[in-house]
Design an enzyme around this catalytic site. Structure first.
Site, PDB file in Angstrom:
ATOM      1  N   HIS A  54       6.301   5.215  -1.884  1.00  0.00           N
ATOM      2  CA  HIS A  54       5.270   4.869  -2.688  1.00  0.00           C
ATOM      3  C   HIS A  54       4.186   5.855  -2.790  1.00  0.00           C
ATOM      4  O   HIS A  54       4.608   5.665  -1.681  1.00  0.00           O
ATOM      5  CB  HIS A  54       4.991   3.274  -3.279  1.00  0.00           C
ATOM      6  N   GLU A  56       1.387   4.791  -2.622  1.00  0.00           N
ATOM      7  CA  GLU A  56      -0.138   4.704  -1.790  1.00  0.00           C
ATOM      8  C   GLU A  56       0.514   4.547   0.122  1.00  0.00           C
ATOM      9  O   GLU A  56      -0.154   5.321   0.610  1.00  0.00           O
ATOM     10  CB  GLU A  56      -0.289   3.070  -2.122  1.00  0.00           C
ATOM     11  N   CYS A  84       1.400  -2.026  -6.899  1.00  0.00           N
ATOM     12  CA  CYS A  84       2.172  -2.512  -6.356  1.00  0.00           C
ATOM     13  C   CYS A  84       1.524  -3.967  -5.668  1.00  0.00           C
ATOM     14  O   CYS A  84       0.639  -3.321  -4.462  1.00  0.00           O
ATOM     15  CB  CYS A  84       3.597  -2.176  -6.017  1.00  0.00           C
TER      16      CYS A  84
END
Length: 157
Positions: A54, A56, A84
């Protein structure tokens, strides 16, 4: 909202759009250290066949690798979308100081990226058969912790 925060969020959104154009997922992230050093990343899940890639997490990995550290104390993470649960946990483990995001999880869900079941699972409100997790104690299961505590050269984290 502070102009600097808005600028970083806009850059995260730009990274997300660039990611889509390159065949990646629609997520971008900008991690800013207290001294101003900046690390950018985008979602690479399908490009790398890595469900943990992801935006991040990729920004955290990049910053840690380039800085030679495993903690990002007082850093600020700017994300194009609400992180998330995995990305929030990675931010906590990295000791990121604060997180700002542009779009929310409901906008992501409308685009087919719903993580509502993960939030429910972690809150204990989902059907546990989705992914059973159970402790099965075995002899010496705690031995690695004993060795860790006894290691004189361990690096605390």
């Amino acid at each position: 909202m502070e102009e600097r925060v808005t600028a970083h969020l806009r850059r995260a959104v730009e990274l997300a759009e660039e990611s889509v154009a390159a065949g990646g997922g629609p997520f971008g992230a900008v991690l800013v250290m207290p001294d101003g050093r900046t690390f950018e990343a985008s979602n690479r899940v399908t490009l790398e066949n890595d469900p943990t890639a992801h935006a991040e997490v990729m920004a955290i990995r990049r910053a840690c690798r380039e800085l030679g550290v495993f903690e990002l104390r007082d850093a600020t993470l700017y994300a194009s979308c609400e992180p998330c649960p995995m990305c929030l946990a990675a931010s906590l483990w990295a000791r990121v100081g604060s997180v700002y995001f542009a779009a929310d999880r409901f906008a992501a869900a409308r685009a087919g990226f719903s993580d509502a079941e993960f939030y429910d699972y972690l809150a204990g409100t989902a059907d546990p058969s989705v992914m059973p997790v159970e402790q099965l104690p075995i002899p010496d299961a705690e031995r690695p912790f004993d060795r860790w505590r006894a290691a004189p050269d361990r690096v605390e984290y």
